[in-house]
Motif scaffolding. Sequence first.
Motif, PDB file in Angstrom:
ATOM      1  N   ILE A  32       0.867  -1.190   0.000  1.00  0.00           N
ATOM      2  CA  ILE A  32       0.000   0.000   0.000  1.00  0.00           C
ATOM      3  C   ILE A  32       0.897   1.232   0.000  1.00  0.00           C
ATOM      4  CG2 ILE A  32      -1.835   1.281   1.171  1.00  0.00           C
ATOM      5  CD1 ILE A  32      -2.779  -1.285   2.429  1.00  0.00           C
ATOM      6  N   SER A  49      -2.873  -3.274 -14.764  1.00  0.00           N
ATOM      7  CA  SER A  49      -3.365  -2.304 -13.785  1.00  0.00           C
ATOM      8  C   SER A  49      -4.835  -1.977 -14.017  1.00  0.00           C
ATOM      9  CB  SER A  49      -2.495  -1.051 -13.796  1.00  0.00           C
ATOM     10  OG  SER A  49      -2.791  -0.287 -14.922  1.00  0.00           O
ATOM     11  N   TYR A  52      -9.387   2.025  -9.780  1.00  0.00           N
ATOM     12  CA  TYR A  52     -10.326   1.605  -8.723  1.00  0.00           C
ATOM     13  C   TYR A  52     -11.774   1.716  -9.212  1.00  0.00           C
ATOM     14  CZ  TYR A  52      -6.441   1.952  -5.309  1.00  0.00           C
ATOM     15  OH  TYR A  52      -5.262   1.791  -4.604  1.00  0.00           O
ATOM     16  N   PHE A  58     -14.893  -1.802  -5.253  1.00  0.00           N
ATOM     17  CA  PHE A  58     -13.785  -1.008  -4.698  1.00  0.00           C
ATOM     18  C   PHE A  58     -14.238   0.412  -4.385  1.00  0.00           C
ATOM     19  CE2 PHE A  58      -9.048  -1.317  -4.465  1.00  0.00           C
ATOM     20  CZ  PHE A  58      -8.993  -2.672  -4.192  1.00  0.00           C
ATOM     21  N   SER A  61     -10.565   6.589  -4.459  1.00  0.00           N
ATOM     22  CA  SER A  61      -9.592   7.406  -3.750  1.00  0.00           C
ATOM     23  C   SER A  61      -9.830   8.871  -4.100  1.00  0.00           C
ATOM     24  CB  SER A  61      -8.200   6.977  -4.208  1.00  0.00           C
ATOM     25  OG  SER A  61      -7.246   7.461  -3.359  1.00  0.00           O
ATOM     26  N   HIS A  66      -2.766  10.283  -4.419  1.00  0.00           N
ATOM     27  CA  HIS A  66      -3.205   8.877  -4.382  1.00  0.00           C
ATOM     28  C   HIS A  66      -3.925   8.600  -5.706  1.00  0.00           C
ATOM     29  CE1 HIS A  66      -2.502   7.936  -0.029  1.00  0.00           C
ATOM     30  NE2 HIS A  66      -2.443   9.258  -0.003  1.00  0.00           N
ATOM     31  N   LEU A  70      -4.916  -0.086  -8.971  1.00  0.00           N
ATOM     32  CA  LEU A  70      -4.379  -1.322  -8.417  1.00  0.00           C
ATOM     33  C   LEU A  70      -3.474  -1.912  -9.490  1.00  0.00           C
ATOM     34  CD1 LEU A  70      -4.783  -3.022  -5.854  1.00  0.00           C
ATOM     35  CD2 LEU A  70      -6.543  -4.304  -7.067  1.00  0.00           C
ATOM     36  N   CYS A  82      -0.055  -3.815  -5.968  1.00  0.00           N
ATOM     37  CA  CYS A  82       0.294  -2.548  -5.336  1.00  0.00           C
ATOM     38  C   CYS A  82      -0.897  -1.588  -5.401  1.00  0.00           C
ATOM     39  CB  CYS A  82       1.485  -1.979  -6.106  1.00  0.00           C
ATOM     40  SG  CYS A  82       2.237  -0.589  -5.328  1.00  0.00           S
ATOM     41  N   MET A  83      -1.265  -1.040  -4.266  1.00  0.00           N
ATOM     42  CA  MET A  83      -2.315  -0.007  -4.251  1.00  0.00           C
ATOM     43  C   MET A  83      -1.665   1.347  -4.421  1.00  0.00           C
ATOM     44  SD  MET A  83      -4.833  -1.085  -1.130  1.00  0.00           S
ATOM     45  CE  MET A  83      -5.899   0.354  -1.293  1.00  0.00           C
ATOM     46  N   GLN A  84      -1.899   1.968  -5.573  1.00  0.00           N
ATOM     47  CA  GLN A  84      -1.428   3.341  -5.790  1.00  0.00           C
ATOM     48  C   GLN A  84      -2.541   4.247  -5.302  1.00  0.00           C
ATOM     49  OE1 GLN A  84      -0.475   3.781  -9.944  1.00  0.00           O
ATOM     50  NE2 GLN A  84       1.632   4.271  -9.466  1.00  0.00           N
ATOM     51  N   ARG A  86      -4.568   4.891  -1.232  1.00  0.00           N
ATOM     52  CA  ARG A  86      -5.328   4.162  -0.212  1.00  0.00           C
ATOM     53  C   ARG A  86      -6.567   4.966   0.172  1.00  0.00           C
ATOM     54  NH1 ARG A  86      -1.026   5.092   3.479  1.00  0.00           N
ATOM     55  NH2 ARG A  86      -0.943   2.930   4.206  1.00  0.00           N
ATOM     56  N   PRO A 101      -9.731  -3.590   0.558  1.00  0.00           N
ATOM     57  CA  PRO A 101      -8.747  -4.302  -0.272  1.00  0.00           C
ATOM     58  C   PRO A 101      -7.971  -5.386   0.485  1.00  0.00           C
ATOM     59  CG  PRO A 101      -8.573  -1.924  -0.585  1.00  0.00           C
ATOM     60  CD  PRO A 101      -9.467  -2.138   0.586  1.00  0.00           C
TER      61      PRO A 101
END
Length: 296
Positions: A32, A49, A52, A58, A61, A66, A70, A82-84, A86, A101
């Motif tokens: 994260i 990728s 969201y 989901f 953001s 952010h 994903l 990897c969560m770009q 949160r 997530p």
Amino acid sequence: MHSKEQISHDEYQKTADWLMSQTQHRPQVAIICGSGLGMLADTLKCQDSFAYSDIPGFPQSTVQGHAGRLVFGELKGKTCVCMQGRFHMYEGHSLCKTTFPIRVFKLLGVETLIVTNAAGSLADGLQPGDIMIIKDHINFPGLVGLNPLSGPNDDKFGPRFPAMSGCYDKGLRCLAMEIAKQQGVAGFMQEGVYAMVGGPNFETIAEARLLHRLGVDAVGMSTAPEVVVATHCGLRVFGLSLITNKVVKSYEDSECVNHEGVLEVGRLRSHTVQQLVTELISRMEINNNNNTSNAV
Ligand SMILES: O=P(O)(O)O[C@@H]1C[C@H](O)[C@@H](CO)O1
Ligand SMILES: Nc1nc2[nH]cnc2c(=O)[nH]1
């Protein structure tokens, strides 16, 4: 409002199934990215990728810095997601949504969670640009009942009363320190206690003094709920805070923290954080007993 919303096991499963239908990657490690640290995702090879907004179930953001993506891919022989970006409580999400997530990752077969954040320092020895390996946390919202685990327990994920002592894996903390020494960055890295506050405002001076007296080394607005949910469902956790500012503790100090400054320090230190996390992932051992076939 925060404790009422419940998300069913089926809803987590639907999102996990949708992701597995869209990518061949079966991640072992989830990362994260904290404010200004989204570039960690750029290190992944063979990326798939997803915005969201395209992922069923989901949250979205809403914070600058952010990106809301994903990213799946390979890193040094490990499969990662990897969560770009949160989700924070202060955005108005319920705590179940902010941590949504994590349970999806569990269902995808993830074994280890790496959480990063931007935080303000209270400890005199932590300067902007330093990296703090999170040794433990104080979950202020959790202490007053704002906890993503409130409400009926989902036994398929974990026990009603999960232990939180040792939730930041000691082996990974030691490995990260060893890597920092080898990479020549140990001079600005140390372990410490992170505290989560609700935000979105930064601390008053009186609040800063209180946190300092309580033994908090760094303060931020995220991470603790994610770690609580991850620990509940048996994920191994490693966390680090990038210190982006000193929290003002004196009435004589005219300095003022702002989000742009937080993002700027994130950008300045991005390469160091990236190298550290990459090497940690490369050298960590994965217990391959948490694949999607036996995930809860
Ligand atoms: O997502 P993180 O915890 O890195 O974000 C921190 C806390 C606030 O969201 C923001 C303040 O600048 O940075
Ligand atoms: N609460 C809080 N969150 C932060 N995130 C980055 N810096 C800070 C800070 O000083 N306080």
